[in-house]
Design an enzyme around this catalytic site. Structure first.
Site, PDB file in Angstrom:
ATOM      1  N   SER A   9       0.176  -6.150   2.930  1.00  0.00           N
ATOM      2  CA  SER A   9      -0.242  -5.117   1.986  1.00  0.00           C
ATOM      3  C   SER A   9       0.430  -5.172   0.623  1.00  0.00           C
ATOM      4  O   SER A   9       0.058  -4.430  -0.270  1.00  0.00           O
ATOM      5  CB  SER A   9      -0.027  -3.727   2.601  1.00  0.00           C
ATOM      6  OG  SER A   9      -0.985  -3.484   3.594  1.00  0.00           O
ATOM      7  N   LYS A  52       4.340   3.312  -4.915  1.00  0.00           N
ATOM      8  CA  LYS A  52       3.254   3.542  -3.956  1.00  0.00           C
ATOM      9  C   LYS A  52       3.389   4.933  -3.347  1.00  0.00           C
ATOM     10  O   LYS A  52       4.493   5.367  -3.002  1.00  0.00           O
ATOM     11  CB  LYS A  52       3.320   2.469  -2.857  1.00  0.00           C
ATOM     12  CG  LYS A  52       2.175   2.524  -1.844  1.00  0.00           C
ATOM     13  CD  LYS A  52       2.360   1.428  -0.795  1.00  0.00           C
ATOM     14  CE  LYS A  52       1.208   1.442   0.212  1.00  0.00           C
ATOM     15  NZ  LYS A  52       1.386   0.392   1.262  1.00  0.00           N
ATOM     16  N   SER A  76      -2.799  -2.623   1.296  1.00  0.00           N
ATOM     17  CA  SER A  76      -2.926  -1.210   1.003  1.00  0.00           C
ATOM     18  C   SER A  76      -2.216  -0.791  -0.275  1.00  0.00           C
ATOM     19  O   SER A  76      -2.441   0.305  -0.795  1.00  0.00           O
ATOM     20  CB  SER A  76      -2.355  -0.390   2.157  1.00  0.00           C
ATOM     21  OG  SER A  76      -0.975  -0.657   2.337  1.00  0.00           O
TER      22      SER A  76
END
Length: 437
Positions: free
Chosen positions: A142, A43, A118
């Site tokens: 997330s 990420k 996210s």
């Protein structure tokens, strides 16, 4: 291939190929590193040495850190190759996968639908079988939300169990690093590598005899799509057939609203200080004000309301302290009572109350006929974050419209390895999804 998913912001193909060649040489020389040559995605909230790190914002598109986040260092030490940096919601502030500068992340099962967020690109890249696993981050859901919506496994460790140094924060109380993978076994392997915990052999069992689970319909089935509820009940039946005992518990009056209010009060109050400190400590070439001024309009307006101390909705110090010390303690007490009172090892519930909404309706959509905002996607995952418990989302099938459905299992605080072993056995009983067409 799969470039239309927008799952990545950066892929350094030359560096990945060079690392793969080095891994081949190491293997020929006798290396037995557990992740030798395995390409993993990361990420883009994680610092990666020599590889662009944007945090999902345009201000940092040219930023190349000179250090790795601790978790990235751990997987590299185990022989892994960083394949690329996953797209994410700007600064991890959202649940849908909509990123203004780098594009909407799409769901590999149906590109008209969101990926969740996210850790949006992390979920999509694993679901599309681009990589076997990807590092993500979870503050209110997330990791687990995109895992559920994309049909992969998403593991959120007990808060504080995995290192967080070098990862852009939202809330020092709620943030945790974690992983999304194709199966529970891979999550368990990466958990062992990252935590350097003493290896514990899995039970080796695939049945669930002697295992007691609980579910709390009053809290987790009160607002869900009928398809989700029917699928959850069918999964419970299958787990009982595999030998599990499953009992009903009640987490008490007002549990969901208490968890949501406390969590968001902590979340919003801590963001400015946490992010500002991260930018300073890691020599990130942008100030908080510069990043704030560059946010997309909707997010900038939200921050002006609740993140900036001058905002009309800013959480006062007294309210924040009460959420942290009183409300959060009460949530933890109720979870502890549910576990100890029923003798259960894990709490089961649908990870999300609906399948992935359509991209064009991601801000407002219907759940069981009731209009909700995208925050409803974290309705079930928020309490786990508030209490700091370990949680894992496992794909258990597809809805009637062909989209994945996730089952979340929450364990007692610090019982991560036991939770992973139970999740592996639940995965065997409930089945796993095939790759999307």
């Amino acid at each position: 291939m799969h470039s239309d998913l927008n799952a990545f912001i950066t892929i350094d193909e030359a560096a990945a190929l060079a690392a793969a060649r080095d891994a081949d040489k190491a293997r020929a020389a006798g290396s037995t590193a557990p992740l030798l040559g395995v390409p993993l995605a990361v990420k883009d909230s994680y610092l990666t040495q020599g590889l662009h790190t944007t945090l999902g914002v345009r201000n940092l598109e040219g930023f190349v850190p000179d250090e790795d986040a601790d978790v990235v260092g751990a997987i590299k030490d185990a022989g892994s190759i960083v394949f690329g940096k996953n797209n994410l919601v700007e600064l991890s502030y959202g649940l849908t996968g909509n990123n203004s500068p780098y594009g909407q992340v799409k769901n590999p099962h149906n590109r008209d639908h969101i990926s969740g967020g996210s850790s949006s690109g992390s979920g999509a890249s694993v679901a599309a079988r681009i990589v076997p696993a990807a590092l993500g981050g979870d503050t209110v859901g997330s990791i687990r939300v995109p895992a559920s919506l994309c049909g992969v496994v998403g593991f959120k460790p007990t808060t504080g169990r995995w290192p967080r140094n070098g990862v852009a924060p939202i809330s020092h109380t709620l943030d945790t690093t974690g992983v999304l993978a194709r199966n529970v076994e891979d999550c368990a392997l990466i958990d062992h590598i990252v935590t350097k915990a003493e290896a514990t052999a899995p039970s080796g069992r695939s049945d669930l005899k002697g295992v007691r689970f609980a579910y709390a319909p009053r809290q987790y089935l009160d607002l869900v799509e009928p398809d989700i509820e029917a699928h959850f009940k069918e999964t419970v039946r299958r787990l009982r057939d595999a030998g599990a005992e499953i009992v009903e518990v009640d987490l008490g009056e007002g549990f969901s609203s208490l968890a949501e209010t406390a969590t968001w009060n902590i979340f919003f109050h801590e963001t400015m200080e946490a992010l500002s400190d991260f930018l300073r400590r890691h020599n990130v070439p942008a100030t908080f004000d510069e990043i704030y001024n560059g946010l997309k309009p909707g997010l900038k307006e939200a921050w002006a309301q609740v993140v900036l101390p001058s905002g009309p909705g800013y959480v006062s110090a007294d309210t924040y302290e009460a959420a942290l010390t009183v409300d959060r303690s009460e949530i933890q007490r109720r979870f502890h009572e549910a576990f100890s009172g029923s003798g259960t090892e894990a709490l089961l519930f649908p990870t999300t109350p609906c399948t992935a909404p359509m991209i064009e309706h991601q801000s407002k959509f219907l759940i069981a006929g009731q209009e909700v905002s995208d925050l409803a996607l974290a309705r079930h995952t928020v309490p786990t974050s508030a209490a700091g418990l370990p949680g894992i989302s496992i794909p258990t099938g597809l809805s009637t419209n062909g989209l994945p459905i996730g089952l979340e299992m929450d364990g007692a605080h610090g019982r991560d390895r036991r939770l992973l072993d139970l999740a592996r056995r639940v995965e065997a009983a409930a089945g796993a999804l095939s790759s999307p067409v």
